[in-house]
Structures are given as structure tokens and as C-alpha cells.
Design an enzyme around this catalytic site. Structure first.
Site, PDB file in Angstrom:
ATOM      1  N   ASP A  34      -1.315  -0.647   6.074  1.00 23.59           N
ATOM      2  CA  ASP A  34      -1.409   0.391   7.564  1.00 23.59           C
ATOM      3  C   ASP A  34      -2.820   0.445   7.795  1.00 23.59           C
ATOM      4  O   ASP A  34      -2.894   0.897   8.943  1.00 23.59           O
ATOM      5  CB  ASP A  34      -0.742   1.732   7.043  1.00 23.59           C
ATOM      6  CG  ASP A  34      -1.878   2.305   6.365  1.00 23.59           C
ATOM      7  OD1 ASP A  34      -2.262   3.327   7.064  1.00 23.59           O
ATOM      8  OD2 ASP A  34      -2.094   2.071   4.947  1.00 23.59           O
TER       9      ASP A  34
ATOM     10  N   ASP B 136       0.798  -1.248   0.010  1.00 22.88           N
ATOM     11  CA  ASP B 136       0.087   0.089  -0.002  1.00 22.88           C
ATOM     12  C   ASP B 136       0.719   1.152   0.007  1.00 22.88           C
ATOM     13  O   ASP B 136       2.216   1.134   0.307  1.00 22.88           O
ATOM     14  CB  ASP B 136      -0.877  -0.027   1.198  1.00 22.88           C
ATOM     15  CG  ASP B 136      -1.807   1.159   1.408  1.00 22.88           C
ATOM     16  OD1 ASP B 136      -2.494   1.556   0.362  1.00 22.88           O
ATOM     17  OD2 ASP B 136      -1.454   1.828   2.350  1.00 22.88           O
TER      18      ASP B 136
ATOM     19  N   ASP C 125       0.025   4.977   0.675  1.00 22.91           N
ATOM     20  CA  ASP C 125      -0.336   6.097   1.701  1.00 22.91           C
ATOM     21  C   ASP C 125      -0.471   5.590   3.189  1.00 22.91           C
ATOM     22  O   ASP C 125      -1.248   4.711   3.727  1.00 22.91           O
ATOM     23  CB  ASP C 125      -1.344   6.835   1.505  1.00 22.91           C
ATOM     24  CG  ASP C 125      -1.499   7.474  -0.125  1.00 22.91           C
ATOM     25  OD1 ASP C 125      -0.486   8.431  -0.162  1.00 22.91           O
ATOM     26  OD2 ASP C 125      -2.229   7.106  -0.800  1.00 22.91           O
TER      27      ASP C 125
END
Length: 233
Positions: free
Chosen positions: A172, A13, A15
Site C-alpha cells: 500500500d 504487507d 498495515d
């Protein structure tokens, strides 16, 4: 010793995982809503959408605040605001940069699969100095459904030329961890938001760093990936 061929591909991922770009996303969203008459948009409200694609986020906010502007117009405006901020403010997390270096040295295939636009992905990777290392990129714009659906991860596996089972996702946010599981991929979870490590999607991850980026180390992730850590954490 395992070879690169023995190791799984790694799909990141972007961001909040590879780069600390969430503050720029928050500010872009705050400015967008303020321009449409919505004041008081705060970090806590933004945090509820971390890990969810920009289109899905704006669809929800448009409905919540009864915005008249078409979704595509809001999306273009949000992307423009974000790019202005992210080109100069988004920086790679040091241990994530080190992790990508370790993987590159072993020739491990890597990709980025993100809810951001293609233009945002490219701008952020270039600004963070990671663009040469991660040439395989999938935006939620390029698939039918964003996270928590598995589409971006499945497309990343296809472009890497490997099966989903041969991929490990680094995420995240809970929606991304759920998407990884739905794609049939293993998951390294590095929570961005304090207090979300107990989310069921994170508890089901194959490797969890409950303290997020302050606990994550490239060596621990690499050792787990190569089997040196002996199973899951």
C-alpha cells in the site's frame, strides 16, 4: 487451468494493506510523542512515514524532535501503545479478506512481511481473524534492514521455500513497492494514501489500483494473478 504450483506465492504487507491499522499506528505515535513533550503531531506528518518500519520511523522522529529517550525505549513504548489499540480496532479490509480466501482455496503459499514488530503482527492478525490463514510472518525486527530495503521480502521467500521471482507482493505504500522491486518480485499496488498513486514506485508496479482499497477487488487481483486478466494494468 493453472494449478497452485503454477501460481506465484503472495507476500502481503500488513498495515494499510491487509488491515486498516494505520489509524491505530497514528494514535500510538501521537500519544508517544505527547508523553515526551511533543504536541501537534498530525495525520499528514504520520502519513509521510506510512510503509516505513517502526524502528526507522522512530529514529527519524527522535532526531527531528531531539528526544532524549533511547531508541529502544521509544520502540518498546510505541509497540505497547499500538498493541493496546490494535487488538480491538484493526480490521481486515473486506476485499483483502476475500482475496486471501481465494488464494487459500487454491493452495497458494502466502506470507506477511511487515515493518511492525512480531508481537504487533501476531496481535493484528489474530484480531482480524487472519492468523490461521497466514502462518508465515516476517517482522522488520528479524532482518538487518527495513523497507524500502528488500530484506523482509527476501526472508519471506526463503521461509516459503520459493525464489523471489516466484513471488508477488501486495503493498500500500511506495517504500514497500520499492522494496518489492529491489527483491526481484512483482508487485500489486493498492495505495493507502490518496494522491500517492502517481509515485514512481507505484507506476512501476505490475498491477496498480489507483483508487486504493475503494477500487481494489479480490476478483481483479485473482484474475490478474492467474493470467485471466491478460497482463498488467
Amino acid at each position: 487451468m493453472s494449478t497452485a504450483r503454477d501460481l506465484p506465492a503472495v507476500v502481503f504487507d500488513l498495515d494499510g494493506t491487509l488491515v486498516d491499522s494505520e489509524p491505530a499506528y497514528f494514535e500510538a505515535g501521537r500519544r508517544l510523542l505527547a508523553a515526551h513533550g511533543v504536541d501537534g503531531f498530525g495525520w499528514e506528518e504520520h502519513a509521510a512515514f506510512i510503509g516505513i518500519g517502526t524502528r526507522e520511523t522512530l529514529r527519524a522522529l527522535r532526531e527531528r524532535y531531539a528526544l532524549d529517550a533511547p531508541l529502544e525505549e521509544l520502540l518498546a513504548e510505541k509497540n505497547r501503545l499500538y498493541l493496546e489499540l490494535a487488538r480491538t480496532s484493526a480490521a481486515a479490509f473486506p476485499e483483502m479478506r476475500a482475496f486471501t480466501s481465494m488464494l487459500a482455496e487454491r493452495g497458494v503459499p502466502m506470507a506477511v512481511a511487515s515493518g511492525s514488530s512480531r508481537a504487533a503482527i501476531e496481535a493484528v492478525l489474530a484480531g482480524a481473524g487472519l492468523d490461521d490463514r497466514l502462518p508465515v510472518r516476517v517482522s522488520a525486527e528479524e532482518v538487518a534492514r527495513g523497507k524500502p530495503e528488500p530484506d523482509v521480502f527476501l526472508e519471506a521467500a526463503r521461509r516459503l521455500g520459493v525464489s523471489p521471482a516466484a513471488c508477488v507482493v501486495v503493498e500500500d505504500a511506495p517504500p514497500g513497492a520499492r522494496a518489492a522491486r529491489a527483491a526481484g518480485m512483482r508487485c500489486i499496488a493498492v495505495p493507502y494514501v490518496e494522491g500517492t498513486s502517481g509515485d514512481p514506485a507505484f507506476r512501476a508496479a505490475d498491477l496498480l489500483f489507483p483508487g486504493g482499497q475503494r477500487e481494489f477487488t479480490a476478483r481483479a487481483a485473482y484474475d490478474w494473478l492467474t493470467g485471466a486478466a491478460g497482463g498488467t494494468r
